[in-house]
Design an enzyme around this catalytic site. Structure first.
Site, PDB file in Angstrom:
ATOM      1  CE1 TYR A 109      -4.300   1.032  -0.120  1.00 44.21           C
ATOM      2  CE2 TYR A 109      -3.808   2.342   1.821  1.00 44.21           C
ATOM      3  CZ  TYR A 109      -4.661   2.021   0.774  1.00 44.21           C
ATOM      4  OH  TYR A 109      -5.856   2.683   0.631  1.00 44.21           O
ATOM      5  CD1 TRP A 111      -1.945   5.223   3.047  1.00 40.41           C
ATOM      6  CD2 TRP A 111      -0.882   7.137   3.408  1.00 40.41           C
ATOM      7  NE1 TRP A 111      -2.804   6.251   2.722  1.00 40.41           N
ATOM      8  CE2 TRP A 111      -2.163   7.441   2.930  1.00 40.41           C
ATOM      9  CE3 TRP A 111      -0.009   8.192   3.707  1.00 40.41           C
ATOM     10  CZ2 TRP A 111      -2.622   8.733   2.746  1.00 40.41           C
ATOM     11  CZ3 TRP A 111      -0.460   9.484   3.516  1.00 40.41           C
ATOM     12  CH2 TRP A 111      -1.754   9.754   3.045  1.00 40.41           C
TER      13      TRP A 111
END
Length: 767
Positions: A109, A111
């Site tokens: 992902y 982040w």
């Protein structure tokens, strides 16, 4: 001790390491509103949960790859980097040769680090692409529903989500701000890649100083700063669409809608109006109808509609509204309502999506791409909507609908995760634990022993941003920041690039992956390639050496005055939208043709399965709102000082209305058990009248801390709300995340509660 520049998703700063190993952080001097979350960096480097050495789950090491319910419950064995990478390379070859590249899921992902080179997702996807490809994920947990539905309404999502009307335009021209979900100031400190100057808090203050009227549509009063001139409409959660439909109905029956705008700029309005008036179903969507659903007075709904039609009105909806069942509907209904007012494309009017959901929405920074690492083109075309990972792992070969297509879940044998924490983002974590037991091998690169790392077979210790060199800049950021190394890597940690380069060398793709460059050489190459493009456009950009020495480059000044769809309004023929009609599609023939009963061809009220007006509320009478935390980014640095200071008895704080707490015998500071039929959690009670009765609020991101196997393993003792949320899609159209709302019951926990153990890493033995 000199301070060195760096940046993060919550802002730019300078840092140094004290003699005791703690980080000293100073916000960027030009930041008018530094993020409180910078305080979490203090204990970053030597937190007890740092992964010190490569480790392999004992069961995998002794028995080899394969599905294993012991994953997440077993001890680990410390190994050398050579042994870990040799074994992993052998497993990669086996999976590819026996099952094909589509059996590899690249579950990263976005982040992780704010750095543009040491961006874990880009590094992993680049490696997997060089290896022959992988099954990927599409969209985000944050706004994945909107990303799919917006192209059907206005032809694309980028303009709405990234290029919306600027805050200076709104401050200067808006008379009434109708904020569905509010404008939560806690979220505006966060942007992917960082924000050097946090402008939004200042613009919100200007709205208050100017006296702009604000209609706060939310069950939470603090979803808008107290300094604004806001009237609070404490709506029943998940009923915003019903309110929007009633406002639209009022405009119709009072003759306040803009027929000229609807005729010229919109398609499908007649079909929508028939629905509003109840021509076909016999149910007019009037204020009295909506009052019974929303529990807002009908007279207030009518008065708000009249006010909206009489002044320059800006309608905004947070991303949270589309993270529920049928989350497409409030997005679509808000655009239809704005179209009926006829103010789309006018300064200070129209609609916006995500104000208060992200720091760069409405921001005034420049809008062009900074240097980044290309991941290449994945030769495997297989993908899943990101929020369907558990379904994919549990039900390979099963078909499902997605945006007008029928797709089939692939059979995944190897999951490789670098950056991100699905045991934060995903719903129904006990179901996810079962799903993570299904692959042959799970690999996690992470600096910390997160719940995801604890459910892996291979855990590869990664460095944090302060332990490597990079550069970072967010969307609409004002600066490109040189991220200097502040500290040496912890124990045996390596950066993601070095980890993957070592694996690539064993698989014969090292030269393709690294192109013969070290990380510093990559930084210089990416920067100078980007610099040349800007020099060709007439910008004055320093050399890499000068940029690195200075520590930052101020990006070219932006244009602050920006109105969404202004060009379309000025000439809808020359600037037609990329929809089938070229117009705003209030009703979509394309979506209607999909035949989805959970997402019809126009905005509609569809009753969710978990809301206070449904039968499930008889068993679980409180609506829990699992919103974004104010003390951390998602689950990042939950062990940091700022995040820990907000805990109650060491657990995540849950806000309750005193009138809900009193009959349950709950007082401020009590440990409470929050439960439904999916699981339970412990949290610390905080009483507040700043939320409507019947609603409780528990932020996401507390590290998942289940009791050990053999105990009540469905109980998270730390307070992660995703042990309770349903792993259901928003609809067959977008297959988005529905983790914002869940029905629960709460009781006081009597006796000695189980301890929180997130700061105790799993047992790692040495041979």
């Amino acid at each position: 001790m000199s301070l060195r520049p760096s940046t993060s998703h919550w802002g730019a700063f300078s840092a140094a390491v004290n003699a005791d190993g703690r980080v000293r952080v100073v916000p960027h001097p030009e930041d008018p509103a530094p993020a409180p979350m910078l305080g979490n960096l203090t204990d970053t480097l030597h937190h007890p949960t740092r992964v010190a050495t490569p480790a392999i789950r004992r069961g995998w090491l002794e028995c080899g790859p394969g599905p294993d319910p012991a994953r997440g419950h077993e001890e680990f064995v410390a190994v050398s980097w050579d042994e870990a990478l040799d074994l992993l390379a052998t497993e990669y070859r086996r999976i590819r040769d026996e099952h094909g590249n589509q059996a590899i899921f690249g579950g990263s992902y976005g982040w992780a680090s704010a750095g543009r080179f040491h961006h874990a997702q880009s590094q992993l996807h680049r490696f997997l692409t060089m290896f022959g490809g992988f099954t990927s994920s599409r969209n985000t947990y944050s706004n994945g529903t909107s990303t799919v539905v917006l192209p059907h309404i206005v032809g694309g999502a980028t303009d709405v989500l990234r290029n919306g009307s600027s805050w200076p335009t709104i401050v200067a021209n808006t008379d009434l701000l109708v904020a569905f979900g509010g404008v939560p100031q806690k979220n505006v400190f966060v942007t992917p890649g960082g924000v050097t100057r946090h402008h939004t808090p200042g613009f919100l203050a200007q709205l208050g100083e100017k006296g702009v009227d604000v209609a706060l549509i939310s069950p939470l009063r603090n979803d808008i700063p107290a300094s604004l001139n806001a009237r609070w409409y404490p709506i029943r959660p998940a009923t915003d669409t019903a309110l929007m439909l009633a406002l639209a109905h009022t405009l119709v029956v009072k003759g306040l809608h803009d027929n000229a705008f609807l005729d010229r700029y919109c398609a499908g309005y007649e079909e929508f109006e028939r629905y509003l008036l109840g021509v076909d179903d016999g149910v007019p969507k009037n204020a009295a109808w909506a009052s019974a659903i929303t529990e807002l007075p009908a007279a207030d709904i009518v008065a708000l509609a009249r006010r909206m039609a009489s002044v320059r009105t800006f309608i905004t909806i947070t991303w949270s509204l589309q993270r529920i069942e049928h989350g497409e509907q409030p997005v679509w209904a808000a655009i239809a309502l704005a179209a009926m007012l006829g103010q789309i494309g006018l300064p200070g009017g129209g609609f916006g999506h995500g104000y208060g959901s992200m720091g760069d929405t409405g921001d005034i920074g420049p809008d062009f791409r900074v240097p980044y690492l290309s991941s290449g083109i994945n030769p495997v075309r297989e993908f899943i909507p990101v929020a369907r990972i558990a379904d994919m792992l549990l039900h390979p070969g099963t078909s499902y609908d997605y945006d007008g297509t029928v797709r089939t879940y692939p059979e995944i044998r190897l999951v490789h995760w670098a950056g991100g924490n699905p045991f934060h983002h995903h719903q129904d974590l006990n179901r996810l634990r079962t799903a993570f037991a299904r692959p042959d091998t799970v690999v996690v690169q992470d600096p910390y022993w997160t719940a995801t790392a604890r459910h892996a077979d291979f855990v590869l210790p990664a460095t944090v941003s302060l332990e490597r060199e990079d550069f970072g800049s967010g969307r609409r950021d004002t600066h490109l920041i040189a991220m200097h190394r502040v500290a040496e890597p912890f124990a045996k940690a390596r950066d993601d690039h070095e980890i993957l380069a070592g694996l690539a060398a064993r698989l014969g793709i090292e030269e393709r992956f690294t192109e013969g460059r070290s990380p510093r050489a990559w930084l210089e190459h990416l920067y100078e390639s980007w610099r040349k493009q800007l020099l060709d456009k007439g910008f004055d950009v320093p050399s890499f050496v000068d940029f690195w020495w200075t520590g930052e480059y101020r990006l070219p000044a932006p244009q602050a005055d920006r109105t969404l769809f202004a060009d379309f309004r000025s000439d809808p023929v020359a600037h037609r939208l990329p929809t089938p009609s070229g117009k705003i599609e209030i009703a979509s023939a394309r979506v209607r043709a999909f035949g989805y009963d959970d997402c019809p061809g126009h905005p509609a009220w569809i009753e969710p399965s978990e809301w206070l007006g449904g039968p499930r509320a008889a068993r679980f009478p409180l609506q829990l709102i699992a919103n974004q935390p104010s003390t951390r980014l998602h689950s990042q640095l939950d062990g940091g000082a700022v995040s820990q200071a907000a805990k109650v008895t060491g657990r995540e704080a849950i806000r309750m209305h005193p009138d809900d707490a009193r009959p349950r015998g709950i007082a401020e500071g009590n440990v409470v058990r929050v439960v439904n039929d999916r699981g339970s959690l412990l949290a610390g009670a905080v009483l507040s009248t700043e939320l409507r009765q019947g609603v409780v609020q528990l932020p996401t991101g507390a590290w998942f801390d289940p009791l050990p196997q053999g105990s009540d393993a469905a109980l998270c003792v730390h307070g992660n709300p995703n042990v309770l949320t349903a792993d259901l899609p928003t609809s067959r159209l977008s297959q988005g995340c529905t983790g914002q709302h869940v029905l629960v019951e709460i009781e006081r926990y009597d006796g000695t509660p189980p301890p929180v153990t997130i700061d105790r890493p799993p047992r790692v033995i040495r041979r």
